[in-house]
Design an enzyme around this catalytic site. Structure first.
Site, PDB file in Angstrom:
ATOM      1  N   LYS A  43     -52.571 -23.047 -53.701  1.00 48.81           N
ATOM      2  CA  LYS A  43     -52.346 -22.123 -54.825  1.00 48.81           C
ATOM      3  C   LYS A  43     -51.168 -22.621 -55.667  1.00 48.81           C
ATOM      4  O   LYS A  43     -50.211 -23.192 -55.142  1.00 48.81           O
ATOM      5  CB  LYS A  43     -52.052 -20.730 -54.252  1.00 48.81           C
ATOM      6  N   ASN A 124     -51.001 -27.212 -63.500  1.00 49.33           N
ATOM      7  CA  ASN A 124     -51.737 -26.056 -64.025  1.00 49.33           C
ATOM      8  C   ASN A 124     -51.126 -25.713 -65.386  1.00 49.33           C
ATOM      9  O   ASN A 124     -50.122 -25.009 -65.465  1.00 49.33           O
ATOM     10  CB  ASN A 124     -51.629 -24.889 -63.044  1.00 49.33           C
ATOM     11  N   CYS A 127     -50.925 -22.002 -68.657  1.00 42.72           N
ATOM     12  CA  CYS A 127     -49.908 -20.956 -68.551  1.00 42.72           C
ATOM     13  C   CYS A 127     -49.065 -20.975 -69.817  1.00 42.72           C
ATOM     14  O   CYS A 127     -49.002 -21.986 -70.518  1.00 42.72           O
ATOM     15  CB  CYS A 127     -49.042 -21.204 -67.320  1.00 42.72           C
ATOM     16  N   GLY A 214     -66.851 -18.242 -61.717  1.00 46.25           N
ATOM     17  CA  GLY A 214     -68.053 -17.969 -60.929  1.00 46.25           C
ATOM     18  C   GLY A 214     -69.292 -18.600 -61.537  1.00 46.25           C
ATOM     19  O   GLY A 214     -69.234 -19.185 -62.628  1.00 46.25           O
ATOM     20  N   THR A 263     -64.299 -19.324 -56.960  1.00 45.88           N
ATOM     21  CA  THR A 263     -64.747 -17.946 -56.729  1.00 45.88           C
ATOM     22  C   THR A 263     -65.743 -17.824 -55.582  1.00 45.88           C
ATOM     23  O   THR A 263     -65.702 -16.857 -54.813  1.00 45.88           O
ATOM     24  CB  THR A 263     -65.391 -17.397 -58.029  1.00 45.88           C
TER      25      THR A 263
HETATM   26  C1  LIG Z   1     -58.451 -15.209 -57.570  1.00 42.22           C
HETATM   27  C2  LIG Z   1     -58.244 -16.504 -58.287  1.00 42.22           C
HETATM   28  C3  LIG Z   1     -57.002 -17.121 -58.245  1.00 42.22           C
HETATM   29  C4  LIG Z   1     -56.799 -18.327 -58.909  1.00 42.22           C
HETATM   30  N1  LIG Z   1     -55.570 -18.920 -58.849  1.00 42.22           N
HETATM   31  C5  LIG Z   1     -55.383 -20.120 -59.475  1.00 42.22           C
HETATM   32  C6  LIG Z   1     -54.153 -20.806 -59.360  1.00 42.22           C
HETATM   33  O1  LIG Z   1     -53.207 -20.366 -58.696  1.00 42.22           O
HETATM   34  N2  LIG Z   1     -54.019 -21.987 -60.018  1.00 42.22           N
HETATM   35  C7  LIG Z   1     -55.031 -22.544 -60.754  1.00 42.22           C
HETATM   36  O2  LIG Z   1     -54.858 -23.639 -61.309  1.00 42.22           O
HETATM   37  N3  LIG Z   1     -56.230 -21.924 -60.847  1.00 42.22           N
HETATM   38  C8  LIG Z   1     -56.412 -20.737 -60.227  1.00 42.22           C
HETATM   39  N4  LIG Z   1     -57.623 -20.116 -60.308  1.00 42.22           N
HETATM   40  C9  LIG Z   1     -58.707 -20.771 -61.063  1.00 42.22           C
HETATM   41  C10 LIG Z   1     -59.567 -21.591 -60.116  1.00 42.22           C
HETATM   42  O3  LIG Z   1     -58.812 -22.603 -59.478  1.00 42.22           O
HETATM   43  C11 LIG Z   1     -60.735 -22.256 -60.871  1.00 42.22           C
HETATM   44  O4  LIG Z   1     -60.220 -23.118 -61.862  1.00 42.22           O
HETATM   45  C12 LIG Z   1     -61.614 -21.216 -61.546  1.00 42.22           C
HETATM   46  O5  LIG Z   1     -61.768 -20.096 -60.712  1.00 42.22           O
HETATM   47  C13 LIG Z   1     -62.992 -21.815 -61.909  1.00 42.22           C
HETATM   48  O6  LIG Z   1     -63.703 -22.183 -60.758  1.00 42.22           O
HETATM   49  P1  LIG Z   1     -64.813 -21.213 -60.079  1.00 42.22           P
HETATM   50  O7  LIG Z   1     -65.782 -20.813 -61.158  1.00 42.22           O
HETATM   51  O8  LIG Z   1     -65.417 -22.049 -58.993  1.00 42.22           O
HETATM   52  O9  LIG Z   1     -64.076 -20.038 -59.545  1.00 42.22           O
HETATM   53  C14 LIG Z   1     -57.856 -18.918 -59.643  1.00 42.22           C
HETATM   54  C15 LIG Z   1     -59.108 -18.301 -59.676  1.00 42.22           C
HETATM   55  C16 LIG Z   1     -59.316 -17.100 -59.014  1.00 42.22           C
HETATM   56  C17 LIG Z   1     -60.675 -16.452 -59.075  1.00 42.22           C
END
Ligand SMILES: Cc1cc2nc3c(=O)[nH]c(=O)nc-3n(C[C@H](O)[C@H](O)[C@H](O)COP(=O)(O)O)c2cc1C
Length: 314
Positions: A43, A124, A127, A214, A263
């Site tokens: 994270k 990341n 932000c 997702g 997700t």
């Molecule tokens: C609950 C949650 C927490 C996330 N926390 C971070 C994070 O701390 N740092 C980051 O770069 N992306 C974070 N993301 C984004 C994911 O790493 C990813 O880029 C995004 O969910 C797209 O992928 P997915 O469609 O497979 O979820 C988070 C996503 C979710 C759903």
């Protein structure tokens, strides 16, 4: 026997499947064999301690999630003293992820967490940049490049730039971070969205705006991965809507060298392991000896220049 190994942005992985940042915590070790993963992505942390944004933080849709967590962070010392030792023992390379309010703080934090147990650092950049009135670093090609330059100046570890999809020209952003020295790009973070409760006439998220993730976002991010892969020489890591091994193959055909699953880990904890098995079976069935041969193997119609995929008549 299929060779599932890939080398991505200075990191050798035994297969191309890893969790997206924020999608696994220590409790995941009880239900997932973390040793099977290509890498373990942590994270995002910030230099300071943060609580995250006020709830509600998540809105669920049939095939997508809208969330705004706000990067709750226990800071770099907790990362080095607790999180990294916990995940390091499983074997796969550990990838840290950082965020900060200024370019200088990105650089300092990258230097502070440089440690032999960390294989690479994700930037990341989705932000807010305090010096740009809160506009995300990742929405500005100059600020994105400055972050990567500052990190590279402070660490010897490979830097993976995690792009935001909330831009007009994702290929340009990929080229900018490549020019600044990024060792890989991750395409991409979440798509900005909003949800409203008609009855209460209020936003459904405490932070009003959040990120859509997702399976529903897959076609959008798949297109972006394809554009980035054609724009840069550094590896592209696909991230967005991946839920199955078939999705992994599609992202690799589009040009990804590896993928991250986010997700879906909250819904199907076995998704990463099942995807690895499915990709191995697919390669066997297709007579593909090395999974890395899938990268960019998409068969496109010969008469469509790649730049047209940024502006298609709909
Ligand atoms: C609950 C949650 C927490 C996330 N926390 C971070 C994070 O701390 N740092 C980051 O770069 N992306 C974070 N993301 C984004 C994911 O790493 C990813 O880029 C995004 O969910 C797209 O992928 P997915 O469609 O497979 O979820 C988070 C996503 C979710 C759903």
């Amino acid at each position: 026997m299929v060779d599932l190994s890939v080398t991505v942005g200075g990191v050798r992985m035994k297969n191309p499947v890893m969790p997206a940042s924020g999608s696994i915590a220590e409790g995941m070790a009880d239900v997932v064999d973390l040793g099977r993963l290509g890498a373990i992505v942590l994270k995002t942390i910030t230099p300071d301690l943060r609580q995250g944004v006020k709830p509600p933080r998540v809105v669920e849709y049939t095939d997508a999630t809208l969330f705004s967590i706000g990067i709750p962070s226990k800071g770099p010392d907790y990362l080095l003293n607790h999180t990294v030792p916990f995940f390091d023992k499983f074997g796969p390379p550990v990838i840290a992820s950082i965020s900060a309010d200024t370019v200088e703080d990105f650089g300092k934090l990258a230097g502070y967490i440089t440690d032999p147990r960390i294989a690479a650092i994700e930037a990341n950049i989705s932000c807010p940049n305090l010096r740009a009135h809160g506009r995300a670093f990742g929405m500005d090609p100059v600020a994105s490049a400055q972050v990567i330059t500052a990190m590279k100046a402070n660490t010897t570890l490979p830097i993976w730039a995690k792009l935001t999809p909330n831009v007009g020209d994702i290929a340009e952003m990929a080229r900018c971070v490549e020019g600044a020295g990024a060792d890989a790009v991750i395409t991409a973070n979440a798509i900005l969205g909003m949800a409203i409760d008609a009855e209460t006439m209020t936003p459904r998220l405490g932070n009003v705006v959040g990120g859509l993730t997702g399976p529903a976002v897959k076609p959008v991010i798949l297109r972006m991965v394809n554009q980035c892969a054609e724009a840069v020489k550094i590896p592209v890591i696909g991230c967005g809507g991946i839920a199955t091994g078939e999705d992994v193959v599609e992202y690799m055909l589009a040009g990804a060298s590896a993928v991250q699953i986010g997700t879906t880990n909250f819904v199907h904890t076995s998704a990463m392991e099942q995807s690895i098995d499915w990709v191995a079976d697919y390669c066997t069935r297709k007579g593909i000896a090395r999974v890395s041969d899938l990268t960019g193997a998409l068969m496109l119609p010969g008469d469509q220049p790649s730049e047209q995929r940024g502006a298609v008549a709909l």
